[in-house]
Design a protein around this motif. Sequence first.
Motif, PDB file in Angstrom:
ATOM      1  N   ASP A 131       0.814  -1.221   0.000  1.00  0.00           N
ATOM      2  CA  ASP A 131       0.000   0.000   0.000  1.00  0.00           C
ATOM      3  C   ASP A 131       0.846   1.269   0.000  1.00  0.00           C
ATOM      4  OD1 ASP A 131      -2.399  -1.360  -0.116  1.00  0.00           O
ATOM      5  OD2 ASP A 131      -2.742  -1.290   2.047  1.00  0.00           O
ATOM      6  N   GLY A 132       2.059   1.191   0.523  1.00  0.00           N
ATOM      7  CA  GLY A 132       2.947   2.350   0.534  1.00  0.00           C
ATOM      8  C   GLY A 132       3.748   2.501  -0.740  1.00  0.00           C
ATOM      9  N   ASN A 133       3.529   1.633  -1.705  1.00  0.00           N
ATOM     10  CA  ASN A 133       4.314   1.643  -2.942  1.00  0.00           C
ATOM     11  C   ASN A 133       4.042   2.853  -3.829  1.00  0.00           C
ATOM     12  OD1 ASN A 133       4.515  -0.066  -6.010  1.00  0.00           O
ATOM     13  ND2 ASN A 133       6.290   0.303  -4.721  1.00  0.00           N
ATOM     14  N   TYR A 134       3.081   3.684  -3.465  1.00  0.00           N
ATOM     15  CA  TYR A 134       2.898   4.950  -4.185  1.00  0.00           C
ATOM     16  C   TYR A 134       4.162   5.802  -4.072  1.00  0.00           C
ATOM     17  CZ  TYR A 134       2.054   7.007   0.426  1.00  0.00           C
ATOM     18  OH  TYR A 134       2.184   7.411   1.726  1.00  0.00           O
ATOM     19  N   LEU A 135       4.934   5.607  -2.999  1.00  0.00           N
ATOM     20  CA  LEU A 135       6.175   6.357  -2.810  1.00  0.00           C
ATOM     21  C   LEU A 135       7.214   6.009  -3.874  1.00  0.00           C
ATOM     22  CD1 LEU A 135       6.384   5.962   1.058  1.00  0.00           C
ATOM     23  CD2 LEU A 135       5.927   8.081  -0.193  1.00  0.00           C
ATOM     24  N   GLU A 136       7.108   4.830  -4.439  1.00  0.00           N
ATOM     25  CA  GLU A 136       8.020   4.392  -5.505  1.00  0.00           C
ATOM     26  C   GLU A 136       7.355   4.469  -6.872  1.00  0.00           C
ATOM     27  OE1 GLU A 136       9.080   3.088  -1.644  1.00  0.00           O
ATOM     28  OE2 GLU A 136       7.404   2.229  -2.736  1.00  0.00           O
ATOM     29  N   GLY A 137       6.316   5.269  -6.995  1.00  0.00           N
ATOM     30  CA  GLY A 137       5.630   5.422  -8.281  1.00  0.00           C
ATOM     31  C   GLY A 137       4.894   4.167  -8.711  1.00  0.00           C
ATOM     32  N   PHE A 138       4.418   3.365  -7.750  1.00  0.00           N
ATOM     33  CA  PHE A 138       3.692   2.120  -8.020  1.00  0.00           C
ATOM     34  C   PHE A 138       4.532   1.126  -8.819  1.00  0.00           C
ATOM     35  CE2 PHE A 138       0.381   5.297  -7.266  1.00  0.00           C
ATOM     36  CZ  PHE A 138      -0.304   4.687  -6.226  1.00  0.00           C
ATOM     37  N   SER A 139       5.820   1.080  -8.500  1.00  0.00           N
ATOM     38  CA  SER A 139       6.740   0.194  -9.223  1.00  0.00           C
ATOM     39  C   SER A 139       6.316  -1.272  -9.170  1.00  0.00           C
ATOM     40  CB  SER A 139       8.161   0.342  -8.671  1.00  0.00           C
ATOM     41  OG  SER A 139       8.191  -0.040  -7.283  1.00  0.00           O
ATOM     42  N   LEU A 140       5.706  -1.695  -8.064  1.00  0.00           N
ATOM     43  CA  LEU A 140       5.307  -3.097  -7.948  1.00  0.00           C
ATOM     44  C   LEU A 140       4.090  -3.416  -8.809  1.00  0.00           C
ATOM     45  CD1 LEU A 140       5.866  -3.599  -4.117  1.00  0.00           C
ATOM     46  CD2 LEU A 140       7.420  -4.150  -6.003  1.00  0.00           C
ATOM     47  N   LEU A 141       3.240  -2.425  -9.066  1.00  0.00           N
ATOM     48  CA  LEU A 141       2.125  -2.627  -9.994  1.00  0.00           C
ATOM     49  C   LEU A 141       2.618  -2.630 -11.432  1.00  0.00           C
ATOM     50  CD1 LEU A 141      -0.787  -0.436  -8.562  1.00  0.00           C
ATOM     51  CD2 LEU A 141      -0.430  -2.893  -8.315  1.00  0.00           C
ATOM     52  N   ILE A 142       3.593  -1.806 -11.716  1.00  0.00           N
ATOM     53  CA  ILE A 142       4.117  -1.699 -13.081  1.00  0.00           C
ATOM     54  C   ILE A 142       4.931  -2.945 -13.443  1.00  0.00           C
ATOM     55  CG2 ILE A 142       5.695  -0.417 -14.587  1.00  0.00           C
ATOM     56  CD1 ILE A 142       4.824   2.129 -12.981  1.00  0.00           C
ATOM     57  N   ASP A 143       5.870  -3.327 -12.576  1.00  0.00           N
ATOM     58  CA  ASP A 143       6.815  -4.393 -12.900  1.00  0.00           C
ATOM     59  C   ASP A 143       6.563  -5.718 -12.189  1.00  0.00           C
ATOM     60  OD1 ASP A 143       8.267  -2.558 -14.480  1.00  0.00           O
ATOM     61  OD2 ASP A 143       9.363  -1.868 -12.703  1.00  0.00           O
ATOM     62  N   GLY A 144       5.758  -5.715 -11.138  1.00  0.00           N
ATOM     63  CA  GLY A 144       5.611  -6.908 -10.304  1.00  0.00           C
ATOM     64  C   GLY A 144       6.745  -6.988  -9.302  1.00  0.00           C
ATOM     65  N   LEU A 145       6.768  -8.051  -8.548  1.00  0.00           N
ATOM     66  CA  LEU A 145       7.833  -8.243  -7.564  1.00  0.00           C
ATOM     67  C   LEU A 145       9.127  -8.618  -8.274  1.00  0.00           C
ATOM     68  CD1 LEU A 145       5.818 -10.239  -4.897  1.00  0.00           C
ATOM     69  CD2 LEU A 145       6.724  -7.918  -4.641  1.00  0.00           C
TER      70      LEU A 145
END
Length: 170
Positions: free
Chosen positions: A144-158
């Motif tokens: 949920d805090g991945n907005y700080l990284e520009g949603f990198s986990l949604l874009i690229d996955g783990l």
Amino acid sequence: MSHLISNIEIELKDYLENMITIRQGKTGPNHKYSCFEQLVLEQGQIMLAKKLPKTLKRGLAKYCYSNCQQLAFEDSNLTYVEGYAIHTDVGFPLAHAWLLDADGCAIDPTWDIPGFYFGIPLSMVWVQSFLEERDRPDNLSILDGNYLEGFSLLIDGLPSGALAQVMRGI
């Protein structure tokens, strides 16, 4: 008990699938996942719970991410997990963090009564690296805090090395 687990697993997966449907098309076309629920559904697993051992300290209510990260950093036999859980007093899925013990069972230092858990076990080496790059003292959720990284986990996955290799508690 296995019938109850099956029903709860179905309920958790139905919740995640409904959230995916609601959020479909709301992210950029370059995203691997439309939402964190999709990431958890694809990468997560159901986990059996047991009571928190007396050797572990109960953490503060509503601070599940911090409670679990702190304990997992202190004890190499524990694995940090993020996903969705159902507390028996609430009855619907909540974003949550918990730990896996060396046997692969979920233990929860935040909730006083173990719930039902579906989540992603994360490598502590990767968690530590990820949080160091984030450079914040508040131990937010990785997902949920991945907005700080520009949603990198949604874009690229783990990334490679993010998933913990653990025994399955079922």
